[in-house]
Design a protein around this motif. Structure first.
Motif, PDB file in Angstrom:
ATOM      1  N   SER A   1       0.928  -1.386   0.162  1.00 15.58           N
ATOM      2  CA  SER A   1       0.073   0.103   0.016  1.00 15.58           C
ATOM      3  C   SER A   1       0.847   1.295  -0.053  1.00 15.58           C
ATOM      4  N   ASP A   2       1.874   1.149   0.639  1.00 14.39           N
ATOM      5  CA  ASP A   2       2.768   2.284   0.769  1.00 14.39           C
ATOM      6  C   ASP A   2       3.477   2.628  -0.541  1.00 14.39           C
ATOM      7  N   LEU A   3       3.815   1.622  -1.367  1.00 15.27           N
ATOM      8  CA  LEU A   3       4.452   1.770  -2.715  1.00 15.27           C
ATOM      9  C   LEU A   3       3.464   2.120  -3.562  1.00 15.27           C
TER      10      LEU A   3
ATOM     11  N   THR B   1       3.705  12.071  -4.370  1.00 17.72           N
ATOM     12  CA  THR B   1       4.039  12.064  -3.116  1.00 17.72           C
ATOM     13  C   THR B   1       2.722  12.819  -2.469  1.00 17.72           C
ATOM     14  N   ARG B   2       2.795  13.037  -1.205  1.00 16.34           N
ATOM     15  CA  ARG B   2       1.681  13.645  -0.434  1.00 16.34           C
ATOM     16  C   ARG B   2       1.540  14.968  -0.903  1.00 16.34           C
ATOM     17  N   LEU B   3       2.441  15.567  -1.264  1.00 15.33           N
ATOM     18  CA  LEU B   3       2.709  17.207  -1.577  1.00 15.33           C
ATOM     19  C   LEU B   3       2.268  17.325  -3.232  1.00 15.33           C
TER      20      LEU B   3
ATOM     21  N   ILE C   1      -1.664   9.191  -0.798  1.00  9.16           N
ATOM     22  CA  ILE C   1      -1.280   8.776   0.514  1.00  9.16           C
ATOM     23  C   ILE C   1      -2.208   7.660   0.310  1.00  9.16           C
ATOM     24  N   ASP C   2      -1.418   6.551   1.423  1.00 10.30           N
ATOM     25  CA  ASP C   2      -2.308   5.469   1.542  1.00 10.30           C
ATOM     26  C   ASP C   2      -3.121   5.642   3.152  1.00 10.30           C
ATOM     27  N   VAL C   3      -4.263   5.068   3.142  1.00 14.13           N
ATOM     28  CA  VAL C   3      -5.032   5.107   4.579  1.00 14.13           C
ATOM     29  C   VAL C   3      -4.431   3.894   5.219  1.00 14.13           C
TER      30      VAL C   3
HETATM   31 MG   LIG Z   1       1.766   5.339   4.090  1.00 11.93          MG
END
Ligand SMILES: [Mg+2]
Length: 335
Positions: free
Chosen positions: A78-80, A152-154, A221-223
Motif C-alpha cells: 500500500s505504501d508503494l 507524493t503527499r505534496l 497517500i495511503d490510508v
Molecule cells: Mg503510508
C-alpha cells in the motif's frame, strides 16, 4: 508439532526457503550474505518498511498465519502504491519465540510471499531473531517507479478533487466484528466483506500504476492510520484544506449494519482509526473521468468525497448544508 527450539535456526531457515519461489530481477537470492538485484534501466528506486508487533498490530488468534503474512505484505504494498511504484523485492525480519512451531513461521512467510507474488514481487532475503516477549515481523519492500510518475503527499491544490479507493473504515469494522464474534464465525457471514477488509486487504498497486500513467494525480497517500488522520497528513504536506460532502459519502450498508449491531456510530469507523490500506488521491477536476475509468478497468471502487480548499481545515458539509470542522482522530502509536 516441531518447534523452533527442536530444530534450531539454520534448519528453520532451510524449511522456510524450501517453499520460496525465485522472482525476477534477482542475481543473487536468499541464502547468501546479501541479495544482489537487477533494477530496470532508467527507473528510480522506492523503498518502504513496516512492522507488525504481537499485541500492538495484531492479537494472536484473530488472523491465521497465512493472513498475518499477507496483511504485512499489504501494509507495505500500500505504501508503494501510494507512490505509484511497482513492488519488486522484499526483505523480511522476524522476532520469534523458541517454542513457536516451525509451521507457524513457514505459513507467515508463505502468506507474505504469495501476497507479494500476486503483484510481481518476491522475497530476496531475511533474518530470524529469538525473542522472549511479543513476536514481531518487519518487512522492507523495494520497488521501482518512472521518474516522471512518482506520487507524493505534496502537490494537492485548492479545487482538486479528493478521491478514496474502497470503503473507509471497513478494516476497523472487520476487527470489531472478529473481536465480538470470534474468527471462527468469519468467512460465512453477512459481514464477510468487513472481515476480508481486515484479514486480506486489496493492494491498489495496479490501479495506482495505471492511473499514474495518465498523469491524473497531484498528490497521494495511503490510508493506514484512518481517513481523518491520513487526509490530515496530505493536507499538511500540501498546505490545503478539504471540504467533504455527506451526500457523496460511499454507501456501505454492510458497515452500517455492523455498526447498528455493535451499537456504535459507523462514521467513527469510517473517519477514525482504521488501517484499510486504501488510497487517498488529490486530482484536478478535469482528471475525474480518467480516474473513474482507471478504477473501473482495475475493478477498484473509487469515490469522490469532496474537494481541496484554501483554508487548511477539514470541513464536513451535511446533506442539509450544515458545516462543521472535523477532528483528525486517526491512530497514533505514541498517544
Ligand atoms: Mg503510508
Amino acid at each position: 508439532m516441531t518447534r523452533l527450539a527442536d530444530i534450531g535456526e539454520f534448519e528453520a531457515i532451510q524449511r522456510i526457503l524450501a517453499s520460496r519461489v525465485p522472482g525476477p530481477g534477482v542475481a543473487v537470492g536468499p541464502g547468501d550474505d546479501a541479495a544482489v538485484l537487477r533494477p530496470t534501466e532508467g527507473m528510480r528506486v522506492a523503498a518502504t518498511t513496516d512492522a507488525f508487533v504481537e499485541g500492538v498490530h495484531y492479537r494472536p488468534g484473530d488472523l491465521t498465519d497465512l493472513e498475518l503474512g499477507a496483511r504485512l505484505a499489504a501494509a507495505n504494498l500500500s505504501d508503494l502504491a501510494a507512490c505509484a511504484a511497482t513492488p519488486r523485492w522484499g526483505l523480511i525480519s522476524m522476532g520469534v519465540r523458541a517454542e513457536t512451531p516451525i509451521a507457524t513461521l513457514v505459513d507467515r512467510d508463505r502468506g507474505l510471499a504469495q501476497a507479494l507474488r500476486a503483484h510481481g514481487a518476491s522475497l530476496v532475503g531475511g533474518n530470524l531473531a529469538k525473542v522472549q516477549g511479543p513476536e514481531w515481523m518487519s518487512l522492507t519492500l523495494i520497488g521501482e517507479c518512472a521518474p516522471d510518475r512518482v506520487w507524493t503527499r505534496l502537490g494537492a491544490r485548492p479545487g482538486d478533487l479528493i478521491a478514496v479507493t474502497g470503503y473507509p473504515g471497513r478494516a476497523a469494522a472487520g476487527l470489531a466484528m472478529i473481536t465480538a464474534n470470534g474468527r471462527a464465525a468469519a468467512g460465512a457471514e453477512w459481514w464477510t466483506p468487513l472481515y476480508l477488509a481486515y484479514a486480506a486487504p486489496a493492494s491498489r498497486v495496479e490501479f495506482a500504476r495505471a492511473l499514474a500513467a495518465t498523469h491524473a494525480v497531484h498528490a497521494a497517500i495511503d490510508v493506514s492510520d484512518g481517513l481523518a488522520a491520513d487526509l490530515g497528513h496530505l493536507c499538511d504536506a500540501s498546505e490545503v484544506g478539504v471540504e467533504l460532502r455527506e451526500a457523496d459519502w460511499p454507501d456501505d450498508p454492510v458497515m452500517v449494519r455492523a455498526a447498528t449491531e455493535r451499537g456504535v456510530d459507523a462514521t467513527r469507523w469510517a473517519w477514525g482509526p482504521s488501517d484499510d490500506y486504501e488510497l487517498l488521491l488529490a486530482l484536478p477536476a478535469e482528471a475525474r473521468e480518467r480516474a473513474v475509468e482507471a478504477a473501473r478497468a482495475a475493478g477498484t471502487p473509487l469515490t469522490i468525497l469532496g474537494a481541496c480548499t484554501q483554508l487548511e481545515t477539514l470541513v464536513w458539509v451535511g446533506r442539509d448544508g450544515s458545516r462543521r470542522e472535523l477532528p483528525r482522530a486517526g491512530y497514533d502509536h505514541f498517544r
